[in-house]
Design a protein around this motif. Sequence first.
Motif, mmCIF file in Angstrom:
data_model
loop_
_atom_site.group_PDB
_atom_site.id
_atom_site.type_symbol
_atom_site.label_atom_id
_atom_site.label_comp_id
_atom_site.label_asym_id
_atom_site.label_seq_id
_atom_site.Cartn_x
_atom_site.Cartn_y
_atom_site.Cartn_z
ATOM 1 N N THR A 86 -6.812 -9.116 10.808
ATOM 2 C CA THR A 86 -6.498 -9.985 11.944
ATOM 3 C C THR A 86 -4.999 -10.230 12.048
ATOM 4 O O THR A 86 -4.413 -10.129 13.137
ATOM 5 C CB THR A 86 -7.239 -11.323 11.807
ATOM 6 N N ALA A 87 -4.365 -10.545 10.930
ATOM 7 C CA ALA A 87 -2.920 -10.800 10.940
ATOM 8 C C ALA A 87 -2.143 -9.562 11.363
ATOM 9 O O ALA A 87 -1.219 -9.638 12.195
ATOM 10 C CB ALA A 87 -2.465 -11.273 9.562
ATOM 11 N N VAL A 88 -2.522 -8.415 10.830
ATOM 12 C CA VAL A 88 -1.814 -7.177 11.154
ATOM 13 C C VAL A 88 -2.075 -6.777 12.611
ATOM 14 O O VAL A 88 -1.198 -6.220 13.261
ATOM 15 C CB VAL A 88 -2.185 -6.058 10.163
ATOM 16 N N ALA A 89 -3.256 -7.078 13.140
ATOM 17 C CA ALA A 89 -3.543 -6.782 14.548
ATOM 18 C C ALA A 89 -2.614 -7.572 15.467
ATOM 19 O O ALA A 89 -2.107 -7.045 16.468
ATOM 20 C CB ALA A 89 -5.000 -7.094 14.865
ATOM 21 N N ILE A 90 -2.371 -8.810 15.125
ATOM 22 C CA ILE A 90 -1.450 -9.634 15.924
ATOM 23 C C ILE A 90 -0.035 -9.061 15.849
ATOM 24 O O ILE A 90 0.661 -8.943 16.865
ATOM 25 C CB ILE A 90 -1.500 -11.103 15.451
ATOM 26 N N VAL A 91 0.386 -8.681 14.655
ATOM 27 C CA VAL A 91 1.703 -8.057 14.493
ATOM 28 C C VAL A 91 1.770 -6.750 15.281
ATOM 29 O O VAL A 91 2.776 -6.451 15.928
ATOM 30 C CB VAL A 91 2.003 -7.809 12.990
ATOM 31 N N HIS A 92 0.683 -5.985 15.252
ATOM 32 C CA HIS A 92 0.652 -4.699 15.957
ATOM 33 C C HIS A 92 0.852 -4.869 17.465
ATOM 34 O O HIS A 92 1.602 -4.098 18.084
ATOM 35 C CB HIS A 92 -0.669 -3.986 15.682
ATOM 36 N N VAL A 93 0.209 -5.847 18.047
ATOM 37 C CA VAL A 93 0.359 -6.083 19.482
ATOM 38 C C VAL A 93 1.816 -6.405 19.804
ATOM 39 O O VAL A 93 2.393 -5.868 20.759
ATOM 40 C CB VAL A 93 -0.585 -7.207 19.956
ATOM 41 N N VAL A 114 4.074 1.539 11.212
ATOM 42 C CA VAL A 114 4.402 0.263 10.562
ATOM 43 C C VAL A 114 3.136 -0.557 10.335
ATOM 44 O O VAL A 114 2.932 -1.140 9.264
ATOM 45 C CB VAL A 114 5.438 -0.528 11.401
ATOM 46 N N THR A 115 2.264 -0.585 11.337
ATOM 47 C CA THR A 115 1.023 -1.351 11.223
ATOM 48 C C THR A 115 0.151 -0.826 10.084
ATOM 49 O O THR A 115 -0.344 -1.607 9.261
ATOM 50 C CB THR A 115 0.242 -1.288 12.549
ATOM 51 N N TYR A 116 -0.031 0.482 10.037
ATOM 52 C CA TYR A 116 -0.853 1.036 8.954
ATOM 53 C C TYR A 116 -0.182 0.852 7.598
ATOM 54 O O TYR A 116 -0.858 0.654 6.589
ATOM 55 C CB TYR A 116 -1.183 2.505 9.210
ATOM 56 N N PHE A 117 1.140 0.879 7.549
ATOM 57 C CA PHE A 117 1.830 0.618 6.288
ATOM 58 C C PHE A 117 1.552 -0.815 5.834
ATOM 59 O O PHE A 117 1.305 -1.059 4.641
ATOM 60 C CB PHE A 117 3.332 0.854 6.422
ATOM 61 N N LEU A 118 1.594 -1.763 6.761
ATOM 62 C CA LEU A 118 1.290 -3.154 6.412
ATOM 63 C C LEU A 118 -0.156 -3.288 5.921
ATOM 64 O O LEU A 118 -0.429 -4.032 4.967
ATOM 65 C CB LEU A 118 1.528 -4.066 7.613
ATOM 66 N N ALA A 121 -0.233 -1.849 2.368
ATOM 67 C CA ALA A 121 0.391 -2.774 1.412
ATOM 68 C C ALA A 121 -0.522 -3.967 1.139
ATOM 69 O O ALA A 121 -0.722 -4.358 -0.016
ATOM 70 C CB ALA A 121 1.746 -3.240 1.944
ATOM 71 N N GLY A 122 -1.097 -4.535 2.190
ATOM 72 C CA GLY A 122 -2.011 -5.663 2.014
ATOM 73 C C GLY A 122 -3.268 -5.272 1.271
ATOM 74 O O GLY A 122 -3.757 -6.004 0.412
ATOM 75 N N ALA A 123 -3.817 -4.110 1.583
ATOM 76 C CA ALA A 123 -5.023 -3.644 0.900
ATOM 77 C C ALA A 123 -4.746 -3.378 -0.572
ATOM 78 O O ALA A 123 -5.606 -3.610 -1.430
ATOM 79 C CB ALA A 123 -5.571 -2.392 1.579
ATOM 80 N N TYR A 124 -3.545 -2.893 -0.879
ATOM 81 C CA TYR A 124 -3.185 -2.675 -2.283
ATOM 82 C C TYR A 124 -3.188 -4.008 -3.038
ATOM 83 O O TYR A 124 -3.745 -4.112 -4.145
ATOM 84 C CB TYR A 124 -1.818 -1.995 -2.397
#
Length: 130
Positions: A86-93, A114-118, A121-124
């Motif tokens: 959810t957080a990364v989706a907001i950043v992506h938009v 950048v979005t997939y990198f975030l 990183a978060g999933a790691y």
Amino acid sequence: MKLVTFTDTAGTRIGIAVAGGIVDLKKADADLPRDMIRLMTTPLFWPAARIGPILVLAYGLSGTFQFLTTGALIQKRSAPIGVLSTAVAIVHVGLCAIAGKLFLSAGVAWANVVTYFLLVAGAYVISQRF
């Protein structure tokens, strides 16, 4: 017309959905591949060709994200992944809006990277906690 995959006795194949059913590309006219290559080599296609490698990188990162989240999902601990997504989706938009305005389609492609990198990183981080 729509490109589709279908399964028959010979296995899974690619075809084109038309009003009368599905046209198997393997049995289609021999000129079809030449027509596709001709379409992709016209000057109208050239600007899009520079975006392809960027998107390949983005989707490589997407696969890494899927790999890293598997453990948490198997253990039924998906809440952190939902929060991350959810957080990364907001950043992506926001990234797409800004980069798209500044750099057009290449900017949006880099926003995907950048979005997939975030996400990776978060999933790691999440995978190391569980």
